[in-house]
Motif scaffolding. Sequence first.
Motif, PDB file in Angstrom:
ATOM      1  N   ILE A 187       0.850  -1.195   0.000  1.00 53.31           N
ATOM      2  CA  ILE A 187       0.000   0.000   0.000  1.00 53.31           C
ATOM      3  C   ILE A 187       0.881   1.239   0.000  1.00 53.31           C
ATOM      4  O   ILE A 187       1.804   1.363   0.818  1.00 53.31           O
ATOM      5  CB  ILE A 187      -0.934   0.009   1.225  1.00 53.31           C
ATOM      6  N   ARG A 188       0.592   2.159  -0.917  1.00 51.53           N
ATOM      7  CA  ARG A 188       1.355   3.394  -1.039  1.00 51.53           C
ATOM      8  C   ARG A 188       0.456   4.600  -0.822  1.00 51.53           C
ATOM      9  O   ARG A 188      -0.749   4.540  -1.053  1.00 51.53           O
ATOM     10  CB  ARG A 188       1.988   3.518  -2.431  1.00 51.53           C
ATOM     11  N   MET A 189       1.061   5.717  -0.381  1.00 50.67           N
ATOM     12  CA  MET A 189       0.350   6.997  -0.325  1.00 50.67           C
ATOM     13  C   MET A 189       1.325   8.109  -0.662  1.00 50.67           C
ATOM     14  O   MET A 189       2.433   8.172  -0.136  1.00 50.67           O
ATOM     15  CB  MET A 189      -0.267   7.250   1.050  1.00 50.67           C
ATOM     16  N   ASN A 190       0.895   8.997  -1.559  1.00 47.58           N
ATOM     17  CA  ASN A 190       1.691  10.148  -1.963  1.00 47.58           C
ATOM     18  C   ASN A 190       0.796  11.373  -2.119  1.00 47.58           C
ATOM     19  O   ASN A 190      -0.439  11.264  -2.148  1.00 47.58           O
ATOM     20  CB  ASN A 190       2.403   9.862  -3.289  1.00 47.58           C
ATOM     21  N   VAL A 191       1.436  12.528  -2.232  1.00 50.98           N
ATOM     22  CA  VAL A 191       0.726  13.805  -2.297  1.00 50.98           C
ATOM     23  C   VAL A 191       1.174  14.592  -3.527  1.00 50.98           C
ATOM     24  O   VAL A 191       2.365  14.616  -3.845  1.00 50.98           O
ATOM     25  CB  VAL A 191       0.990  14.646  -1.027  1.00 50.98           C
ATOM     26  N   VAL A 192       0.224  15.217  -4.197  1.00 48.40           N
ATOM     27  CA  VAL A 192       0.527  16.185  -5.252  1.00 48.40           C
ATOM     28  C   VAL A 192       0.340  17.573  -4.651  1.00 48.40           C
ATOM     29  O   VAL A 192      -0.778  17.975  -4.339  1.00 48.40           O
ATOM     30  CB  VAL A 192      -0.385  16.016  -6.475  1.00 48.40           C
ATOM     31  N   ALA A 193       1.438  18.283  -4.448  1.00 45.35           N
ATOM     32  CA  ALA A 193       1.387  19.605  -3.822  1.00 45.35           C
ATOM     33  C   ALA A 193       1.351  20.684  -4.901  1.00 45.35           C
ATOM     34  O   ALA A 193       2.338  20.897  -5.603  1.00 45.35           O
ATOM     35  CB  ALA A 193       2.594  19.800  -2.905  1.00 45.35           C
ATOM     36  N   GLY A 194       0.218  21.335  -5.013  1.00 42.55           N
ATOM     37  CA  GLY A 194       0.063  22.375  -6.023  1.00 42.55           C
ATOM     38  C   GLY A 194       0.407  23.756  -5.500  1.00 42.55           C
ATOM     39  O   GLY A 194       0.271  24.045  -4.308  1.00 42.55           O
ATOM     40  N   GLY A 195       0.870  24.601  -6.396  1.00 49.79           N
ATOM     41  CA  GLY A 195       1.085  26.000  -6.064  1.00 49.79           C
ATOM     42  C   GLY A 195      -0.094  26.814  -6.570  1.00 49.79           C
ATOM     43  O   GLY A 195      -1.234  26.552  -6.214  1.00 49.79           O
ATOM     44  N   ALA A 196       0.174  27.793  -7.410  1.00 50.92           N
ATOM     45  CA  ALA A 196      -0.899  28.596  -7.998  1.00 50.92           C
ATOM     46  C   ALA A 196      -1.466  27.842  -9.191  1.00 50.92           C
ATOM     47  O   ALA A 196      -0.874  27.804 -10.256  1.00 50.92           O
ATOM     48  CB  ALA A 196      -0.360  29.956  -8.427  1.00 50.92           C
ATOM     49  N   ILE A 197      -2.619  27.218  -8.991  1.00 50.45           N
ATOM     50  CA  ILE A 197      -3.269  26.429 -10.033  1.00 50.45           C
ATOM     51  C   ILE A 197      -4.537  27.147 -10.467  1.00 50.45           C
ATOM     52  O   ILE A 197      -5.327  27.598  -9.629  1.00 50.45           O
ATOM     53  CB  ILE A 197      -3.623  25.015  -9.524  1.00 50.45           C
ATOM     54  N   SER A 198      -4.746  27.257 -11.751  1.00 52.65           N
ATOM     55  CA  SER A 198      -5.912  27.969 -12.281  1.00 52.65           C
ATOM     56  C   SER A 198      -7.181  27.169 -12.034  1.00 52.65           C
ATOM     57  O   SER A 198      -7.383  26.102 -12.602  1.00 52.65           O
ATOM     58  CB  SER A 198      -5.743  28.219 -13.774  1.00 52.65           C
ATOM     59  N   THR A 199      -8.037  27.683 -11.135  1.00 51.75           N
ATOM     60  CA  THR A 199      -9.347  27.094 -10.863  1.00 51.75           C
ATOM     61  C   THR A 199     -10.360  28.212 -10.765  1.00 51.75           C
ATOM     62  O   THR A 199     -10.009  29.393 -10.755  1.00 51.75           O
ATOM     63  CB  THR A 199      -9.351  26.296  -9.545  1.00 51.75           C
ATOM     64  N   ALA A 200     -11.632  27.841 -10.665  1.00 48.75           N
ATOM     65  CA  ALA A 200     -12.687  28.854 -10.563  1.00 48.75           C
ATOM     66  C   ALA A 200     -12.523  29.717  -9.320  1.00 48.75           C
ATOM     67  O   ALA A 200     -12.900  30.882  -9.301  1.00 48.75           O
ATOM     68  CB  ALA A 200     -14.057  28.167 -10.542  1.00 48.75           C
ATOM     69  N   VAL A 201     -11.919  29.164  -8.253  1.00 49.17           N
ATOM     70  CA  VAL A 201     -11.781  29.887  -6.995  1.00 49.17           C
ATOM     71  C   VAL A 201     -10.785  31.032  -7.102  1.00 49.17           C
ATOM     72  O   VAL A 201     -11.019  32.122  -6.599  1.00 49.17           O
ATOM     73  CB  VAL A 201     -11.345  28.928  -5.862  1.00 49.17           C
ATOM     74  N   ASN A 202      -9.641  30.812  -7.770  1.00 53.55           N
ATOM     75  CA  ASN A 202      -8.584  31.827  -7.735  1.00 53.55           C
ATOM     76  C   ASN A 202      -8.329  32.535  -9.047  1.00 53.55           C
ATOM     77  O   ASN A 202      -7.397  33.319  -9.163  1.00 53.55           O
ATOM     78  CB  ASN A 202      -7.276  31.209  -7.224  1.00 53.55           C
ATOM     79  N   THR A 203      -9.156  32.296 -10.065  1.00 52.09           N
ATOM     80  CA  THR A 203      -8.918  32.901 -11.370  1.00 52.09           C
ATOM     81  C   THR A 203      -8.875  34.422 -11.295  1.00 52.09           C
ATOM     82  O   THR A 203      -8.088  35.086 -11.954  1.00 52.09           O
ATOM     83  CB  THR A 203     -10.002  32.463 -12.374  1.00 52.09           C
ATOM     84  N   GLY A 204      -9.717  35.010 -10.443  1.00 51.87           N
ATOM     85  CA  GLY A 204      -9.794  36.466 -10.359  1.00 51.87           C
ATOM     86  C   GLY A 204      -8.514  37.123  -9.910  1.00 51.87           C
ATOM     87  O   GLY A 204      -8.273  38.294 -10.205  1.00 51.87           O
TER      88      GLY A 204
END
Length: 258
Positions: A187-204
């Motif tokens: 069993i494995r677990m990993n994380v994708v750590a995003g920075g500034a990603i274009s989504t509906a929340v932060n587009t503005g």
Amino acid sequence: MAGLSRLDGKRVLVIGGGGAGIGRSIVRACAAAGAAVVVVDVDAARAAEATDELRATGHVAHALSGDVRSLEQLEALITGAAERLGGLDILVTVVGGQVAFVPAVKLHEMADEDWDTVYELNLRYVARAVRHVLRLFLEQGTGGNIVSIGSVTGFMAAPKQAGYGAAKAGLYSLARTVAAEYAADGIRMNVVAGGAISTAVNTGSSDAWVPEIPAGRYGTSEEMAAAAVYLASDEARYVTGQQIVLDGGVSVRGPFPE
């Protein structure tokens, strides 16, 4: 390995916002890589729309709706997904954030209930989901894989996002512990750590943040999805307890923009 072979025959649950944004891109990418997918979103219509899109192109997909903050609903969603797919191989947890749910303020101004909301949506539900799916993986006896969407705020200064950063730091710690305790069980677990990603929340706010990003642009939800598929695939079978950082270089400059 490439194309359909990356996740061919795998059974994937994308839980927490699978019907929109980064979650929707992950759903599409997993299906395109050959996986059968269960999409979970608090909005039943969004979950159904995502699965209808996949079914229209011949993919196996099911929609479920529920509130991941409820332990009973969360466990029922995981169990229901396994029943529909005949088991589970991969869990992807998505939903998180702060600015979409509570005000962005300095730590001394943050209300206790707002801290609880951020913790609930960024760490607690993930820990509960991981705990439940671990039991399922161990019962199946065939290993398993967990990928969680994290953030660079978990390891760098994040003005006015103290609760969010603390929760994301906990998410990475959770992945390391799962790796140490369950690697011998496959069993494995990993994380994708995003920075500034274009989504509906932060587009503005994208124009204001672009000068702070060495790459000169926002990342995309498709790039986040590609990293998630890699970690979910056998190409990453020797990778566990790690973070892949997608931030265009933001974390080498810091602190994260307000």
